[in-house]
Write a protein that holds these residues in place. Structure first.
Motif, PDB file in Angstrom:
ATOM      1  N   TRP A   1      40.722 -24.530 -35.148  1.00  0.00           N
ATOM      2  CA  TRP A   1      42.022 -25.345 -35.134  1.00  0.00           C
ATOM      3  C   TRP A   1      41.728 -26.512 -36.014  1.00  0.00           C
ATOM      4  O   TRP A   1      40.834 -27.118 -35.825  1.00  0.00           O
TER       5      TRP A   1
ATOM      6  N   ASP B   1      43.895 -30.050 -37.775  1.00  0.00           N
ATOM      7  CA  ASP B   1      44.779 -31.132 -37.932  1.00  0.00           C
ATOM      8  C   ASP B   1      45.335 -30.979 -39.163  1.00  0.00           C
ATOM      9  O   ASP B   1      44.795 -31.734 -40.233  1.00  0.00           O
TER      10      ASP B   1
ATOM     11  N   LYS C   1      51.095 -29.940 -33.607  1.00  0.00           N
ATOM     12  CA  LYS C   1      50.160 -29.399 -33.073  1.00  0.00           C
ATOM     13  C   LYS C   1      49.047 -28.893 -34.127  1.00  0.00           C
ATOM     14  O   LYS C   1      49.408 -28.868 -35.218  1.00  0.00           O
ATOM     15  N   LYS C   2      47.672 -28.642 -33.635  1.00  0.00           N
ATOM     16  CA  LYS C   2      46.875 -28.402 -34.803  1.00  0.00           C
ATOM     17  C   LYS C   2      47.028 -26.658 -35.057  1.00  0.00           C
ATOM     18  O   LYS C   2      47.686 -26.045 -34.365  1.00  0.00           O
TER      19      LYS C   2
ATOM     20  N   ARG D   1      50.174 -19.571 -33.717  1.00  0.00           N
ATOM     21  CA  ARG D   1      49.581 -20.560 -32.799  1.00  0.00           C
ATOM     22  C   ARG D   1      49.599 -19.957 -31.320  1.00  0.00           C
ATOM     23  O   ARG D   1      49.029 -20.493 -30.532  1.00  0.00           O
TER      24      ARG D   1
END
Length: 228
Positions: free
Chosen positions: A106, A108, A113-114, A209
């Motif tokens: 994940w 950033d 959201k990541k 996601r």
């Protein structure tokens, strides 16, 4: 390595990559594993050597020594320390291969959201990840304290932009040597320190996601995201 992997083929597909020519024993059902989003503490297909030959078993991903009840079992072990760490001393001699189709990270990227990425080999072959663990006994079967960890190293090249750690992935030849009980511990340490597959062997791309929910096990989770 954030701690989420994919393992969806038949167990024999992973054994074939090792070049074992059918010379292995399995307690895993002969059907696709079909797990596209595998979380820590769950059972994962693992290859390990026993007195009667190579075994394929489902083993819990995560391990801690009996005296470390005050912490959660780690799922990874840093290659720089694992061979000499008191924490992993009991299982360092017990080598295994965790065959995976890829892993998730994940990142950033400034959004709410990541963004998850999937990382896999460019050639489409499974990744043979160097691992160690407290492993099932050929005679007595599984024990309540069985478990394993994947050995990780610093990321290289462009992979650093995705995550600063990566699993140590071995070629089939090195993986067979890693599993061989006659391989000295000193040689095994040098293998994982210096002979893991380079970043150039892998590719990575953004995925949906929905992978953030470990209950999701759909195959689209390992495909490039269509909408972000």
């Amino acid at each position: 390595m954030c701690g989420r992997i994919a393992q969806y083929r038949y167990i024999e597909n992973y054994c074939d990559v090792l070049g074992l020519d059918g010379k292995w024993l399995s307690s895993i059902e002969n059907k696709p594993l079909a797990r596209y989003n595998v979380a820590p503490t769950t059972l994962v297909a693992l290859l390990h050597q026993a007195e009667d030959g190579l075994h394929a078993d489902l083993v819990r991903w995560g391990w801690r020594p009996h005296w470390a009840k005050d912490r959660a079992p780690p799922v990874n072990a840093r290659v720089e320390k694992v061979a000499h760490s008191p924490f992993f001393r009991a299982i360092w001699p017990h080598r295994a291969i965790c065959p995976i189709d890829g892993w998730f990270e994940w990142v950033d990227e400034g959004g709410p959201k990541k963004q998850p990425y999937f990382i896999r080999r460019k050639d489409g072959v499974p990744c043979l990840c160097a691992s160690i663990g407290q492993l099932p006994d050929a005679d007595e079967g599984h024990g309540e304290n069985d478990g394993f960890v994947i050995i990780t190293a610093d990321a290289q090249g462009g992979m650093v932009d995705i995550h600063d750690r990566r699993p140590v992935v071995l070629t089939p030849e090195l993986a067979r040597e890693w599993l061989d009980p006659v391989t000295p511990k000193e040689r095994a340490e040098q293998m994982v320190l210096h002979q893991g597959e380079p970043a150039e062997a892998f590719e990575w791309f953004k995925v949906d996601r929905a992978v953030g929910n470990a209950k999701n096990q759909n195959s689209y989770l390992i495909e490039p995201a269509k909408t972000l």
